[in-house]
Structure formats: structure tokens, C-alpha cells
Write an enzyme that holds these catalytic residues in place. Structure first.
Site, mmCIF file in Angstrom:
data_model
loop_
_atom_site.group_PDB
_atom_site.id
_atom_site.type_symbol
_atom_site.label_atom_id
_atom_site.label_comp_id
_atom_site.label_asym_id
_atom_site.label_seq_id
_atom_site.Cartn_x
_atom_site.Cartn_y
_atom_site.Cartn_z
ATOM 1 N N ASP A 114 -11.170 37.182 -44.311
ATOM 2 C CA ASP A 114 -10.996 38.478 -43.988
ATOM 3 C C ASP A 114 -9.700 38.634 -43.647
ATOM 4 O O ASP A 114 -9.093 39.891 -43.568
ATOM 5 C CB ASP A 114 -11.902 39.042 -42.938
ATOM 6 C CG ASP A 114 -13.024 39.855 -43.380
ATOM 7 O OD1 ASP A 114 -12.765 40.605 -44.733
ATOM 8 O OD2 ASP A 114 -13.808 40.345 -42.851
ATOM 9 N N GLN B 102 -19.139 40.617 -40.123
ATOM 10 C CA GLN B 102 -19.256 42.183 -40.623
ATOM 11 C C GLN B 102 -19.157 42.789 -39.488
ATOM 12 O O GLN B 102 -19.774 42.885 -38.386
ATOM 13 C CB GLN B 102 -20.806 42.470 -41.335
ATOM 14 C CG GLN B 102 -20.616 44.033 -41.789
ATOM 15 C CD GLN B 102 -19.752 44.408 -43.074
ATOM 16 O OE1 GLN B 102 -19.627 43.485 -43.848
ATOM 17 N NE2 GLN B 102 -19.008 45.429 -42.835
ATOM 18 N N LYS C 202 -22.034 42.281 -50.802
ATOM 19 C CA LYS C 202 -21.298 40.925 -50.642
ATOM 20 C C LYS C 202 -22.181 39.805 -51.149
ATOM 21 O O LYS C 202 -21.312 38.790 -51.757
ATOM 22 C CB LYS C 202 -20.446 40.614 -49.206
ATOM 23 C CG LYS C 202 -19.391 41.862 -49.074
ATOM 24 C CD LYS C 202 -19.068 41.757 -47.481
ATOM 25 C CE LYS C 202 -17.982 43.048 -47.338
ATOM 26 N NZ LYS C 202 -17.831 43.257 -46.086
#
Ligand code: NAD
Length: 298
Positions: free
Chosen positions: A121, A98, A54
Site C-alpha cells: 500500500d 484495511q 481484493k
């Protein structure tokens, strides 16, 4: 094989190139780069790989990446303080924590602490609610990527019968919400669904997000159906292999004989997730810096 391949890798590369173009014009207008902060707690090897890729993708498309690696025994309060700092930092447009987090940290509490306007997200309940009520917000990256592939392939989706297999908060549920918004008739199937093959046979579109290798067989499909395989499963290695093969939740060989179009694994949905994360970050940057971005630019 009679089905057309839906090339997520190529689609994602095009999306990333577009993001890079808009990231450059954003930098000129705003006088700074769009920024994504990624937070990793602990040393789970798979999470480390995801975070690294990422970060690399973020800088490759001309945005600033901020990596925060915390030890496995980080207290929940310490993580919450970091999130508050990132919420307040004007150089940070998107925040990604994460998952999974170590068991002593309450994931929901951490996700709830992220500013919804930096929640690229789309996991914060504010964004979940916005999606469910048709308001603008951030949509989880994997299902949004699936929707982009479907619209690219089929155009208008209204009236189509869709079966989404899986009801997770990350894939299944937001996928169903997105397809409902496109005026599809949506069925959500899950581990308690009775006679899954019969349910799947009704579908013009099947989205499989189960986490069970090659579960959906070609014989379950309506001929000509469009199949989106979200699953990423590694099979045990067979003789002569170092690592086992990656397969999806769909039995590709049999499904490709019946489907009209299908995503491969790898190279289908997988590459879309990071591309959409970059897209969401750039959208966040435009909103945060109050720089205009054309409605359907990305
Ligand atoms: P999850 O474990 O949270 O959810 C799985 C869902 O499948 C559950 O809702 C469960 O009810 C359903 N299910 C389980 N067994 C079933 C069965 N026998 N019949 C019908 N339904 C069944 O998983 P998830 O996070 O939604 O991920 C699903 C898959 O997608 C995994 O393989 C994961 O690795 C993959 N994934 C891929 C990406 C990507 O970037 N391509 C992103 C997220 C997840």
C-alpha cells in the site's frame, strides 16, 4: 461533451491481464505463487466489500490470497503479533491492513509494523520517505494508478502545471510527489486554499481528491486541461432510486465541455486502485524471491 474519456476500467483490465501473465511466469520460476495477505479488523460493511473484491482479484490473476478477519474488539497487540507473523512468512509478499481500524488501535503504529518490503500500500514511513527522496519503494495504489492514466494519455509530463486538490497521505501528497518526480510544476490545494477556482484555472492537469461531490466546475478549468477525478461520493437517492448515484469530486457535465480529457466516475480512477495493488504485490514477490522482473514490465 467535447472531452475525451479516460477509460480507467479498460486500462485496469489490461494491467490486470499483464499482472496475470507475469504471475504465471513468477510461479514457474519461484516454485510458488505470489501472495497477498489482507487483514480486516471489525465488520465495517464498506471495508468488507473492499476486502472481498481484493481477495477475488488476487486469486483471479493467479496469486495466493490470505484473508485475516479479526473481531472489532481485537487488541492492538494481537494485531501487531499477526503482522509480525506475516512479515516472517515467506509465502506472503504483500501485506495490506484495511483502513480505517477501530479507534482503540493506533493506525500509524500498525502501518509502521509492516515490513516496508511487503508494504504494497506504500503507507509505511519508509516508503513515504523513499518516494520523497526518489528511491525505489512502494507507492500508494490510487495515485500511482492516476499517474499511469496520465502518462498513457499525455506521454511526457515534464513542465506541465498541475494542481492536486487534497493533501491526504493516501492520495494528495503521494500524487504530488509522483508528479514532481515527472518534472511537473505542482501546486497542492486544500481546504484552506484561497480562491481555488483561480488556482485550478492555471493547471494543465487537475487531480481532484477532496471527497466533495461535484465540487470542481467546468468554469474553473483551463480549456483543454486533463482532469483526473479521484472522488467517490454517493449522492442521496432521489425518487425511484434504491441507492443514490455515484459521483466524483468534479462536476462531470460542465467539466467535460471544457476539459481535453477526463476520467468518469465510476469507471475512471476507481478500477485502477486494485489493479495497482496486484501490480505492487507482484513486484514485491519478484524482489522477495529474487526473481528478475524487467524494469518497466508493469
Ligand atoms: P481526505 O478526507 O483524507 O482528504 C481530503 C482532502 O481534501 C483534504 O486534504 C482537505 O484539505 C481537502 N479539502 C476538503 N475540503 C476542501 C475544499 N472545500 N477545497 C479544497 N480542498 C478541500 O480524503 P482522501 O482519502 O484523500 O479521499 C479523497 C476522495 O477520493 C474521497 O472521495 C475518496 O472516497 C476518494 N478515494 C478514491 C479512491 C479510489 O480508489 N478511486 C481511493 C482513495 C480515495
Amino acid at each position: 461533451m467535447s472531452a475525451a474519456l479516460i477509460d480507467g476500467k479498460a486500462f485496469a483490465a489490461t494491467l490486470r491481464a499483464k499482472v496475470a501473465g507475469y504471475a504465471a511466469t513468477f510461479e514457474q520460476s519461484a516454485g510458488r505463487k505470489a501472495g497477498l495477505a489482507v487483514v480486516l479488523v471489525g465488520d465495517d460493511p464498506a471495508s468488507q466489500v473492499y476486502v472481498r473484491s481484493k481477495g477475488k482479484a488476487t486469486t483471479e490473476c493467479g496469486m495466493a490470497g490470505f484473508e485475516h478477519k479479526l473481531p472489532d474488539d481485537t487488541a492492538e497487540d494481537v494485531l501487531l503479533v499477526l503482522i509480525a507473523r506475516l512479515n516472517a512468512d515467506p509465502a506472503v509478499d504483500g501485506i495490506l491492513v484495511q483502513l480505517p481500524l477501530p479507534p482503540h488501535i493506533n493506525e500509524q503504529k500498525v502501518i509502521a509494523a509492516i515490513d516496508p518490503d511487503k508494504d504494497v500500500d506504500g503507507f509505511n514511513v519508509v516508503n513515504v520517505g523513499r518516494l520523497a527522496t526518489g528511491l525505489h519503494g512502494f507507492v500508494p495504489c490510487t495515485p500511482l494508478g492516476c499517474l499511469m492514466l496520465l502518462k498513457d494519455r499525455l506521454g511526457d509530463l515534464s513542465g506541465l502545471d498541475v494542481v492536486v486538490i487534497g493533501r491526504s497521505n493516501i492520495v494528495g501528497k503521494p500524487m504530488a510527489q509522483l508528479l514532481l518526480k515527472e518534472s511537473c510544476t505542482v501546486t497542492i490545494a486544500h481546504s484552506r486554499t484561497k480562491d481555488l477556482p483561480e488556482v485550478v484555472r492555471r493547471a494543465d492537469i487537475v487531480v481532484a481528491a477532496v471527497g466533495r461531490p461535484e465540487m470542481v466546475k467546468g468554469s474553473w478549468l483551463k480549456p483543454g486541461a486533463t482532469v483526473i477525478d479521484v472522488g467517490i461520493n454517493r449522492l442521496p437517492p432521489v425518487e425511484g432510486e434504491n441507492r443514490g448515484r455515484l459521483v466524483g469530486d468534479v462536476d462531470f457535465a460542465s467539466a467535460a465541455e471544457v476539459a481535453g480529457a477526463i476520467t468518469p466516475v465510476p469507471g475512471g480512477v476507481g478500477p485502477m486502485t486494485i489493479a495497482v495493488l496486484l501490480r505492487n504485490t507482484l513486484v514485491a514477490a519478484h524482489r522477495n524471491a529474487r526473481v528478475a522482473l524487467a524494469k518497466d514490465a508493469l
